[in-house]
Enzyme design. Structure first.
Site, PDB file in Angstrom:
ATOM      1  N   ARG A   1       8.477   6.277  15.691  1.00  0.00           N
ATOM      2  CA  ARG A   1       7.604   7.188  14.945  1.00  0.00           C
ATOM      3  C   ARG A   1       7.260   8.429  15.753  1.00  0.00           C
ATOM      4  O   ARG A   1       7.233   9.538  15.224  1.00  0.00           O
ATOM      5  CB  ARG A   1       6.318   6.442  14.560  1.00  0.00           C
ATOM      6  CG  ARG A   1       5.318   7.263  13.780  1.00  0.00           C
ATOM      7  CD  ARG A   1       4.203   6.391  13.247  1.00  0.00           C
ATOM      8  NE  ARG A   1       4.720   5.376  12.351  1.00  0.00           N
ATOM      9  CZ  ARG A   1       3.951   4.462  11.751  1.00  0.00           C
ATOM     10  NH1 ARG A   1       2.669   4.435  11.970  1.00  0.00           N
ATOM     11  NH2 ARG A   1       4.488   3.574  10.943  1.00  0.00           N
TER      12      ARG A   1
ATOM     13  N   ASP B   1       0.821  -1.215   0.000  1.00  0.00           N
ATOM     14  CA  ASP B   1       0.000   0.000   0.000  1.00  0.00           C
ATOM     15  C   ASP B   1       0.852   1.261   0.000  1.00  0.00           C
ATOM     16  O   ASP B   1       1.893   1.328   0.658  1.00  0.00           O
ATOM     17  CB  ASP B   1      -0.906  -0.006   1.237  1.00  0.00           C
ATOM     18  CG  ASP B   1      -1.805   1.201   1.310  1.00  0.00           C
ATOM     19  OD1 ASP B   1      -2.757   1.283   0.512  1.00  0.00           O
ATOM     20  OD2 ASP B   1      -1.558   2.083   2.159  1.00  0.00           O
TER      21      ASP B   1
ATOM     22  N   GLY C   1       3.352  -1.825   9.130  1.00  0.00           N
ATOM     23  CA  GLY C   1       4.460  -0.959   8.736  1.00  0.00           C
ATOM     24  C   GLY C   1       5.716  -1.361   9.481  1.00  0.00           C
ATOM     25  O   GLY C   1       5.648  -1.884  10.601  1.00  0.00           O
TER      26      GLY C   1
ATOM     27  N   GLU D   1       9.038 -10.079  12.781  1.00  0.00           N
ATOM     28  CA  GLU D   1       8.277 -10.215  14.021  1.00  0.00           C
ATOM     29  C   GLU D   1       6.800  -9.935  13.810  1.00  0.00           C
ATOM     30  O   GLU D   1       5.938 -10.669  14.315  1.00  0.00           O
ATOM     31  CB  GLU D   1       8.850  -9.288  15.094  1.00  0.00           C
ATOM     32  CG  GLU D   1      10.178  -9.755  15.660  1.00  0.00           C
ATOM     33  CD  GLU D   1      10.084 -11.155  16.255  1.00  0.00           C
ATOM     34  OE1 GLU D   1       9.211 -11.379  17.120  1.00  0.00           O
ATOM     35  OE2 GLU D   1      10.871 -12.024  15.848  1.00  0.00           O
TER      36      GLU D   1
ATOM     37  N   LYS E   1       6.639  -0.532  23.441  1.00  0.00           N
ATOM     38  CA  LYS E   1       7.943   0.123  23.572  1.00  0.00           C
ATOM     39  C   LYS E   1       7.874   1.503  24.222  1.00  0.00           C
ATOM     40  O   LYS E   1       8.896   2.063  24.592  1.00  0.00           O
ATOM     41  CB  LYS E   1       8.618   0.236  22.206  1.00  0.00           C
ATOM     42  CG  LYS E   1       7.909   1.129  21.202  1.00  0.00           C
ATOM     43  CD  LYS E   1       8.624   1.090  19.856  1.00  0.00           C
ATOM     44  CE  LYS E   1       7.917   1.911  18.797  1.00  0.00           C
ATOM     45  NZ  LYS E   1       8.605   1.837  17.485  1.00  0.00           N
TER      46      LYS E   1
ATOM     47  N   ALA F   1      -1.578   1.032  16.578  1.00  0.00           N
ATOM     48  CA  ALA F   1      -1.838   2.384  17.069  1.00  0.00           C
ATOM     49  C   ALA F   1      -0.566   3.230  17.004  1.00  0.00           C
ATOM     50  O   ALA F   1      -0.134   3.833  17.986  1.00  0.00           O
ATOM     51  CB  ALA F   1      -2.400   2.353  18.487  1.00  0.00           C
TER      52      ALA F   1
ATOM     53  N   TYR G   1       2.391  10.370   0.664  1.00  0.00           N
ATOM     54  CA  TYR G   1       3.422   9.838   1.552  1.00  0.00           C
ATOM     55  C   TYR G   1       4.797  10.372   1.142  1.00  0.00           C
ATOM     56  O   TYR G   1       5.258  10.152   0.021  1.00  0.00           O
ATOM     57  CB  TYR G   1       3.442   8.311   1.528  1.00  0.00           C
ATOM     58  CG  TYR G   1       2.208   7.642   2.103  1.00  0.00           C
ATOM     59  CD1 TYR G   1       1.270   8.363   2.833  1.00  0.00           C
ATOM     60  CD2 TYR G   1       1.980   6.286   1.917  1.00  0.00           C
ATOM     61  CE1 TYR G   1       0.142   7.753   3.361  1.00  0.00           C
ATOM     62  CE2 TYR G   1       0.856   5.669   2.445  1.00  0.00           C
ATOM     63  CZ  TYR G   1      -0.064   6.405   3.163  1.00  0.00           C
ATOM     64  OH  TYR G   1      -1.183   5.789   3.668  1.00  0.00           O
TER      65      TYR G   1
ATOM     66  N   SER H   1      -2.870   1.005  10.788  1.00  0.00           N
ATOM     67  CA  SER H   1      -2.474   1.296  12.175  1.00  0.00           C
ATOM     68  C   SER H   1      -2.918   0.231  13.176  1.00  0.00           C
ATOM     69  O   SER H   1      -3.499   0.545  14.214  1.00  0.00           O
ATOM     70  CB  SER H   1      -3.011   2.667  12.611  1.00  0.00           C
ATOM     71  OG  SER H   1      -2.328   3.148  13.754  1.00  0.00           O
TER      72      SER H   1
END
Length: 319
Positions: free
Chosen positions: A229, A49, A283, A292, A218, A211, A54, A208
């Protein structure tokens, strides 16, 4: 990898997919993108996507060049992009016929592709008649510049209006929607869109699932990691809002531990558990993150009704 039909269409997409938002063109250049994309393909991912907005178009350039250098067979992959924000000119944004057609052609040039499989209207455009938008998207389909079209972050009412126009004109309506969907953002997918699944066969390519990284865990302790991010200038305000949910994140960790998976894998698998979801867009800026995240496919069978209920209870009781 599991594959699902994208809504009522015959197009099959991997239940877990990869999106270029934030990473490509900002954090990741072509050489690293090639490694990331190949790791996705090695795991069975076929849906990728993107969007004209972007990184100001750079994300499409990076993805397009990476795909070209990887030499993939075009029919093996499903590529999507989105139009709405194409530049600063008065006609470089929105869903007018002019911008939809010009914006799509510009995206294809950046992607170095003859067509995209899937094209989204990135947001609703109240300044353009929906009939104009529906006709423009059908024009692109007729021209072979895309095979299917859908919406992103449209309301149920707006999607319904587009379908009514399409049906009245004998045209193709929006087959899918790309909404945010995760453990903290559920109402639109689970409540608002409910009439659309049976009425129009609406498919979902959700974004997302973590979230914006909050559901990786983390951010639970200490300062925001510099390579995350939320450390990026454009995303600090978003980070401050989402970090208020830390207690709920902590409440989910014991469930992930009992399932022998990471919190991220649990969260991604939870999204994919919803049968209305055709694919969950993930992402990652590193191959290790890709590997992972995609292990979430192994968590899906573990999400029994009892586990799903336990997740809901944990979110409700956390303060």
């Amino acid at each position: 990898m599991e594959f699902r039909n994208l809504g009522r269409t015959g197009l099959k997409v991997s239940v877990l997919s990869y999106g270029a938002w934030v990473t490509f063109g900002n954090q990741v250049a072509v050489e690293d993108a090639k490694v990331i994309l190949q790791a996705c393909r090695d795991a069975g991912v076929n849906f990728f996507d993107n969007a004209e907005v972007y990184a100001g178009g750079r994300a499409e350039e990076v993805m397009g060049e990476a795909i070209k250098q990887l030499g993939w067979k075009r029919s093996d992959i499903v590529v999507s992009t989105k139009v709405f924000w194409g530049g600063h000119g008065v006609n470089d944004r929105g869903l007018s016929r002019k911008h939809i057609v010009e914006g799509t052609r510009a995206s294809l040039q950046r992607l170095q592709l003859d067509y995209v499989d899937v094209l989204f209207c990135h947001r609703p455009d109240e300044s353009t008649p929906v009939e104009e938008t529906v006709r423009a998207m059908n024009f692109l389909i007729d021209q072979g510049l895309t095979f299917y079209w859908g919406t992103s972050e449209w309301s149920a009412q707006q999607i319904t209006e587009a379908w009514k126009v399409a049906n009245n004109l004998g045209l193709v309506g929006p087959a899918f929607e790309q909404p945010e969907y995760n453990l903290f953002h559920r109402e639109r997918v689970e409540v608002e869109y409910e009439p659309l699944y049976k009425g129009y066969g609406l498919g979902l390519t959700t974004w997302s699932p973590l979230a914006s990284g909050l559901l990786t865990g983390k951010y639970s302790q200490g300062p925001i990691p510099l390579d995350s991010r939320f450390a990026l200038p454009d995303y600090k305000a978003m980070g401050e809002r989402k970090l208020k949910l830390i207690s709920k994140v902590e409440a989910l960790k014991p469930i992930a531990a009992d399932l022998d998976c990471t919190l991220a894998q649990l969260s991604i698998a939870w999204c994919a558990k919803n049968p209305r979801v055709s694919t969950v867009i993930t992402g990652a800026s590193k191959v290790s993150q890709v590997v992972e995240n995609l292990k979430a496919i192994k968590v899906l069978p573990k999400l029994t009704p009892e586990v799903m209920e336990r997740i809901d209870q944990a979110l409700q009781t956390a303060t």
